[in-house]
Design a protein around this motif. Structure first.
Motif, mmCIF file in Angstrom:
data_model
loop_
_atom_site.group_PDB
_atom_site.id
_atom_site.type_symbol
_atom_site.label_atom_id
_atom_site.label_comp_id
_atom_site.label_asym_id
_atom_site.label_seq_id
_atom_site.Cartn_x
_atom_site.Cartn_y
_atom_site.Cartn_z
ATOM 1 N N ALA A 49 11.837 -8.795 -4.325
ATOM 2 C CA ALA A 49 11.708 -9.377 -5.659
ATOM 3 C C ALA A 49 10.264 -9.267 -6.145
ATOM 4 C CB ALA A 49 12.151 -10.842 -5.627
ATOM 5 N N SER A 50 9.290 -9.422 -5.224
ATOM 6 C CA SER A 50 7.882 -9.284 -5.607
ATOM 7 C C SER A 50 7.582 -7.869 -6.070
ATOM 8 C CB SER A 50 6.977 -9.636 -4.426
ATOM 9 O OG SER A 50 7.157 -10.972 -4.054
ATOM 10 N N LEU A 51 8.106 -6.851 -5.344
ATOM 11 C CA LEU A 51 7.898 -5.451 -5.752
ATOM 12 C C LEU A 51 8.504 -5.185 -7.132
ATOM 13 C CD1 LEU A 51 8.525 -3.547 -2.401
ATOM 14 C CD2 LEU A 51 6.381 -3.741 -3.660
ATOM 15 N N GLU A 52 9.723 -5.693 -7.332
ATOM 16 C CA GLU A 52 10.394 -5.485 -8.618
ATOM 17 C C GLU A 52 9.615 -6.153 -9.753
ATOM 18 O OE1 GLU A 52 14.564 -6.745 -10.756
ATOM 19 O OE2 GLU A 52 14.533 -6.506 -8.578
ATOM 20 N N LEU A 53 9.121 -7.360 -9.508
ATOM 21 C CA LEU A 53 8.345 -8.074 -10.515
ATOM 22 C C LEU A 53 7.034 -7.334 -10.805
ATOM 23 C CD1 LEU A 53 8.082 -10.562 -12.311
ATOM 24 C CD2 LEU A 53 7.002 -11.738 -10.392
ATOM 25 N N ALA A 54 6.393 -6.827 -9.741
ATOM 26 C CA ALA A 54 5.145 -6.076 -9.943
ATOM 27 C C ALA A 54 5.397 -4.821 -10.778
ATOM 28 C CB ALA A 54 4.537 -5.717 -8.596
ATOM 29 N N GLU A 55 6.534 -4.119 -10.550
ATOM 30 C CA GLU A 55 6.872 -2.925 -11.332
ATOM 31 C C GLU A 55 7.106 -3.284 -12.805
ATOM 32 O OE1 GLU A 55 6.794 0.289 -10.494
ATOM 33 O OE2 GLU A 55 5.995 -0.409 -8.578
ATOM 34 N N GLN A 56 7.763 -4.426 -13.033
ATOM 35 C CA GLN A 56 8.020 -4.844 -14.408
ATOM 36 C C GLN A 56 6.714 -5.191 -15.130
ATOM 37 O OE1 GLN A 56 10.833 -8.060 -14.230
ATOM 38 N NE2 GLN A 56 12.548 -6.733 -13.633
ATOM 39 N N VAL A 57 5.776 -5.838 -14.399
ATOM 40 C CA VAL A 57 4.494 -6.190 -15.001
ATOM 41 C C VAL A 57 3.693 -4.926 -15.295
ATOM 42 C CG1 VAL A 57 2.295 -7.367 -14.559
ATOM 43 C CG2 VAL A 57 4.437 -8.497 -13.987
ATOM 44 N N ARG A 58 3.750 -3.943 -14.390
ATOM 45 C CA ARG A 58 3.046 -2.677 -14.631
ATOM 46 C C ARG A 58 3.628 -1.966 -15.852
ATOM 47 N NH1 ARG A 58 3.234 -2.352 -9.007
ATOM 48 N NH2 ARG A 58 1.179 -2.625 -8.106
ATOM 49 N N ALA A 59 4.956 -2.021 -15.939
ATOM 50 C CA ALA A 59 5.613 -1.355 -17.073
ATOM 51 C C ALA A 59 5.212 -2.012 -18.382
ATOM 52 C CB ALA A 59 7.124 -1.386 -16.894
ATOM 53 N N ALA A 60 4.964 -3.313 -18.342
ATOM 54 C CA ALA A 60 4.573 -4.029 -19.554
ATOM 55 C C ALA A 60 3.080 -3.874 -19.819
ATOM 56 C CB ALA A 60 4.933 -5.507 -19.433
ATOM 57 N N GLY A 61 2.344 -3.287 -18.886
ATOM 58 C CA GLY A 61 0.919 -3.045 -19.070
ATOM 59 C C GLY A 61 0.043 -4.164 -18.547
ATOM 60 N N GLY A 62 0.579 -5.044 -17.775
ATOM 61 C CA GLY A 62 -0.207 -6.169 -17.264
ATOM 62 C C GLY A 62 -0.949 -5.856 -15.982
ATOM 63 N N LEU A 63 -0.569 -4.799 -15.257
ATOM 64 C CA LEU A 63 -1.228 -4.417 -14.011
ATOM 65 C C LEU A 63 -1.590 -2.943 -14.046
ATOM 66 C CD1 LEU A 63 0.934 -6.138 -11.218
ATOM 67 C CD2 LEU A 63 -1.374 -6.723 -11.866
ATOM 68 N N PRO A 64 -2.628 -2.578 -13.294
ATOM 69 C CA PRO A 64 -2.944 -1.142 -13.234
ATOM 70 C C PRO A 64 -1.838 -0.415 -12.464
ATOM 71 C CG PRO A 64 -4.356 -2.402 -11.743
ATOM 72 C CD PRO A 64 -3.573 -3.379 -12.532
ATOM 73 N N PRO A 65 -1.747 0.903 -12.617
ATOM 74 C CA PRO A 65 -0.699 1.665 -11.916
ATOM 75 C C PRO A 65 -0.813 1.494 -10.407
ATOM 76 C CG PRO A 65 -1.965 3.090 -13.387
ATOM 77 C CD PRO A 65 -2.596 1.749 -13.421
ATOM 78 N N ALA A 66 0.314 1.629 -9.738
ATOM 79 C CA ALA A 66 0.375 1.438 -8.289
ATOM 80 C C ALA A 66 -0.395 2.529 -7.593
ATOM 81 C CB ALA A 66 1.826 1.442 -7.830
ATOM 82 N N LYS A 67 -0.982 2.217 -6.455
ATOM 83 C CA LYS A 67 -1.721 3.195 -5.661
ATOM 84 C C LYS A 67 -0.730 4.115 -4.965
ATOM 85 C CE LYS A 67 -5.437 -0.060 -4.806
ATOM 86 N NZ LYS A 67 -6.227 -0.758 -3.818
ATOM 87 N N ALA A 68 -1.267 5.155 -4.336
ATOM 88 C CA ALA A 68 -0.416 6.132 -3.678
ATOM 89 C C ALA A 68 0.351 5.492 -2.527
ATOM 90 C CB ALA A 68 -1.258 7.297 -3.153
ATOM 91 N N ALA A 69 -0.295 4.587 -1.818
ATOM 92 C CA ALA A 69 0.385 3.954 -0.692
ATOM 93 C C ALA A 69 1.334 2.892 -1.230
ATOM 94 C CB ALA A 69 -0.628 3.317 0.254
ATOM 95 N N ALA A 70 2.500 2.861 -0.706
ATOM 96 C CA ALA A 70 3.500 1.879 -1.129
ATOM 97 C C ALA A 70 3.128 0.510 -0.576
ATOM 98 C CB ALA A 70 4.875 2.300 -0.644
#
Length: 169
Positions: A49-70
């Protein structure tokens, strides 16, 4: 799982002595295993759920893009036991102890009164010892003192006061 610690905890709480070979420890081990598996499932769900929430926040522009490492969730550590300490004496136990002390004090007082009463009822009073007989000299001195007292009473007030003053010295 420290079996000795669990044994003493069971004895403190219930007063029941449990042997280390008692089957109840198998049940405790089973309970730990089921709890650990349940905790691992919940940690995995929370991480997902944390990963999914982080992806949604990134999609909304609230977080920088994810790093290469998962993102890797932290490994589940050992489950800490819940503290089960209770107060040494509960308020209910305090009331019971106070009532027991009151009853004990009342019983002790009644027993003491009963003993004293029975002792007074069944004991004979001590006979008074007769006064020792007076010697002839003592009897003569008392007779002389009585004569002097009567004679002083017949004197006038001024003479009586002088005699009384002399006797006080």
């Amino acid at each position: 799982m420290d079996q000795h610690k669990l044994r003493s905890l069971v004895f403190e709480k219930t007063g029941v002595k449990v042997d280390i070979d008692d089957p109840i420890f198998a049940l405790v081990a089973l309970n730990e295993a089921v709890l650990a598996e349940s905790v691992e499932r919940h940690v995995a769900r929370i991480d997902a759920a944390s990963l999914e929430l982080a992806e949604q926040v990134r999609a909304a522009g609230g977080l920088p893009p994810a790093k290469a490492a998962a993102y890797e969730p932290a490994p589940a550590g050992p489950v800490k036991p819940i503290a089960t300490q209770s107060p040494l004496v509960t308020p209910r136990e305090q009331r019971l102890l106070a009532a027991a002390a009151g009853i004990a004090a009342t019983a002790a007082l009644l027993a003491a009164l009963l003993v004293v009463g029975l002792q007074a009822l069944f004991s004979k009073p001590a006979a008074l010892a007769p006064a020792p007989a007076l010697t002839q000299e003592q009897a003569a001195a008392l007779a002389q003192a009585e004569k002097l007292t009567r004679a002083i009473g017949k004197l006038d007030a001024k003479a009586r006061d002088q005699i009384q003053a002399e006797l006080q010295k």
